[in-house]
Write an enzyme that holds these catalytic residues in place. Structure first.
Site, short mmCIF file in Angstrom:
data_model
loop_
_atom_site.label_atom_id
_atom_site.label_comp_id
_atom_site.label_asym_id
_atom_site.label_seq_id
_atom_site.Cartn_x
_atom_site.Cartn_y
_atom_site.Cartn_z
N ALA A 66 0.87 -1.17 0.00
CA ALA A 66 0.00 0.00 0.00
C ALA A 66 0.91 1.22 0.00
O ALA A 66 2.08 1.13 0.41
CB ALA A 66 -0.88 -0.01 1.24
N GLY A 111 0.66 -5.00 0.75
CA GLY A 111 -0.51 -5.05 -0.12
C GLY A 111 -0.24 -5.70 -1.46
O GLY A 111 -1.14 -6.27 -2.08
N GLU A 114 -0.45 -9.31 -0.82
CA GLU A 114 -1.88 -9.62 -0.60
C GLU A 114 -2.64 -9.64 -1.93
O GLU A 114 -3.56 -10.45 -2.12
CB GLU A 114 -2.48 -8.58 0.36
CG GLU A 114 -1.84 -8.69 1.74
CD GLU A 114 -2.29 -7.59 2.69
OE1 GLU A 114 -1.91 -6.42 2.48
OE2 GLU A 114 -3.04 -7.89 3.63
N GLU A 134 4.71 -5.39 7.08
CA GLU A 134 3.92 -4.39 7.80
C GLU A 134 4.32 -4.22 9.26
O GLU A 134 4.37 -3.10 9.78
CB GLU A 134 2.41 -4.74 7.74
CG GLU A 134 1.75 -4.39 6.42
CD GLU A 134 1.75 -5.54 5.43
OE1 GLU A 134 2.64 -6.41 5.50
OE2 GLU A 134 0.85 -5.55 4.56
N1 CO8 Z 1 4.64 3.25 -0.52
C1 CO8 Z 1 5.05 4.45 -1.00
N2 CO8 Z 1 6.25 4.63 -1.63
C2 CO8 Z 1 7.04 3.54 -1.78
C3 CO8 Z 1 6.66 2.27 -1.31
C4 CO8 Z 1 5.38 2.13 -0.66
N3 CO8 Z 1 4.94 0.97 -0.21
N4 CO8 Z 1 7.66 1.41 -1.58
C5 CO8 Z 1 8.61 2.09 -2.21
N5 CO8 Z 1 8.25 3.40 -2.33
C6 CO8 Z 1 9.01 4.50 -2.95
C7 CO8 Z 1 10.19 4.91 -2.08
O1 CO8 Z 1 9.76 5.81 -1.07
C8 CO8 Z 1 11.10 5.55 -3.09
O2 CO8 Z 1 10.62 6.84 -3.37
P1 CO8 Z 1 11.69 8.08 -3.55
O3 CO8 Z 1 12.51 7.67 -4.73
O4 CO8 Z 1 10.80 9.24 -3.82
O5 CO8 Z 1 12.47 8.15 -2.30
C9 CO8 Z 1 10.88 4.71 -4.34
O6 CO8 Z 1 9.63 4.02 -4.14
C10 CO8 Z 1 11.97 3.66 -4.54
O7 CO8 Z 1 12.08 2.91 -3.35
P2 CO8 Z 1 13.47 2.71 -2.56
O8 CO8 Z 1 14.39 3.84 -2.80
O9 CO8 Z 1 13.12 2.38 -1.13
O10 CO8 Z 1 14.01 1.41 -3.32
P3 CO8 Z 1 15.00 0.31 -2.72
O11 CO8 Z 1 15.44 -0.51 -3.86
O12 CO8 Z 1 16.04 0.92 -1.84
O13 CO8 Z 1 14.07 -0.59 -1.78
C11 CO8 Z 1 12.07 -1.77 -1.18
C12 CO8 Z 1 13.01 -1.33 -2.33
C13 CO8 Z 1 12.80 -2.81 -0.31
C14 CO8 Z 1 10.87 -2.44 -1.84
C15 CO8 Z 1 11.66 -0.56 -0.34
O14 CO8 Z 1 11.18 0.45 -1.20
C16 CO8 Z 1 10.61 -0.83 0.68
O15 CO8 Z 1 10.91 -1.40 1.72
N6 CO8 Z 1 9.34 -0.40 0.41
C17 CO8 Z 1 8.26 -0.51 1.35
C18 CO8 Z 1 7.76 -1.94 1.44
C19 CO8 Z 1 6.67 -2.06 2.49
O16 CO8 Z 1 6.90 -1.86 3.66
N7 CO8 Z 1 5.45 -2.42 2.06
C20 CO8 Z 1 4.30 -2.56 2.93
C21 CO8 Z 1 3.55 -1.29 3.00
S1 CO8 Z 1 2.21 -1.33 4.18
C22 CO8 Z 1 1.00 -2.22 3.39
O17 CO8 Z 1 1.16 -2.67 2.29
C23 CO8 Z 1 -0.28 -2.38 4.14
C24 CO8 Z 1 -1.36 -3.07 3.30
C25 CO8 Z 1 -2.69 -3.07 3.99
C26 CO8 Z 1 -3.31 -1.70 4.03
C27 CO8 Z 1 -4.73 -1.79 4.45
C28 CO8 Z 1 -5.40 -0.44 4.85
C29 CO8 Z 1 -5.22 0.72 3.93
#
Ligand code: CO8
Length: 260
Positions: A66, A111, A114, A134
């Protein structure tokens, strides 16, 4: 229909849907969820379609979760409502009357994992990573991950993924039964299409009824699931495809299914 965050094409009667928000690794914001709901409705309404393939744009991510930016300031009521709304979208995918295949081309986290779980089949690129990170954000899965992962890989394995928040490799995902296949990234979409073509050789009405018996019946207690299966078996018997498929076998010829 035009979309902001999805690229949708029709190929051999299958919708091929690519989620594209490259700046956020295809993270699911509210708009993308609305669009996923719309494309799933399109799959249900267009009787010419045989199924849907879902993938992510680029080589890095299927869907990185998400959109975390939209989660920070939610209060309890809003969070529960968002969870229910998202669950409804994923349940519509899971309950689609025709097959949905996830082509997981990279990170499928939170998400995104999921979403893949709500699809009927999962083909992973060798480079894909899946996980439910999460708890590392102080959040919990809210789009069905606490329920669907255990049903697919078993509670013990699901709990390790859920509680550690660690990612697993595509090979590990295959070993535990999350992935149907693991292929080289360049072969991902073609493998999804090969599976689609294999399904398309079969009786379309039977494919749809078998899918519904397994998915909807699988969510019922066994006695109800068996009764549901029997009622769909009855519906299958009323189709032309049933007559054609059985007659073709007995006549030692290939069936010509019409999906009726
Ligand atoms: N949301 C928003 N932005 C994101 C997300 C995300 N989930 N994932 C990555 N991005 C963005 C980063 O902020 C970054 O943006 P910017 O260049 O502007 O700084 C860009 O994408 C590239 O990401 P990274 O620089 O972090 O890339 P890396 O190669 O270093 O890392 C990863 C890749 C490991 C995938 C890393 O981006 C990461 O850990 N992302 C988050 C993963 C995460 O925690 N996902 C779970 C989110 S919570 C969720 O999904 C809940 C679902 C249920 C919700 C129900 C109610 C609404």
């Amino acid at each position: 229909m035009s979309f902001e965050n999805l690229a949708v094409v029709e190929n051999e009667h299958w919708l091929e849907v690519t989620i594209q928000r490259p700046k956020a690794l295809n993270a699911l914001n509210g708009q993308t969820m609305v669009e996923l709901a719309a494309v799933t409705r399109q799959l249900e309404e267009d009787q010419d379609l045989r199924g849907m393939i879902l993938t992510g744009a680029g080589e890095k991510a299927f869907v990185a979760g998400a959109d975390i930016g939209e989660l920070t300031d939610l209060d309890a009521g809003q969070a529960a409502r968002f969870s229910l709304q998202g669950q409804a979208v994923f349940t519509a995918i899971e309950r689609a009357s025709r097959p949905v295949i996830a082509g997981v081309n990279g990170f499928a986290l939170g998400g995104g994992c999921e979403l893949a779980l709500a699809c009927h089949l999962r083909v992973l690129a060798r480079t894909a990573r899946i996980g439910l990170p999460e708890v590392g954000l102080g959040v919990i899965p809210g789009y069905g991950g606490t329920q669907r992962l255990a049903r697919i890989v078993g509670l013990g394995r699901a709990l390790e993924i859920l509680l550690t928040g660690d990612m697993i490799t595509a090979e590990e995902a295959y070993r535990i039964g999350f992935a149907n296949r693991v292929v080289e990234p360049e072969n991902l979409l073609e493998t999804c299409r090969e599976i689609a073509r294999a399904i398309d050789k079969r009786g379309p009405r039977a494919v749809s009824l078998a899918l519904q018996a397994a998915v909807r019946g699988g969510a019922m207690p066994i006695e109800e699931g068996l009764a549901f299966e029997a009622s769909l078996f009855g519906l299958a018997a009323a189709t032309e495809d049933w007559k054609e498929g059985t007659a073709a076998f007995l006549g030692k010829r290939a069936p010509e299914f019409r999906g009726r």
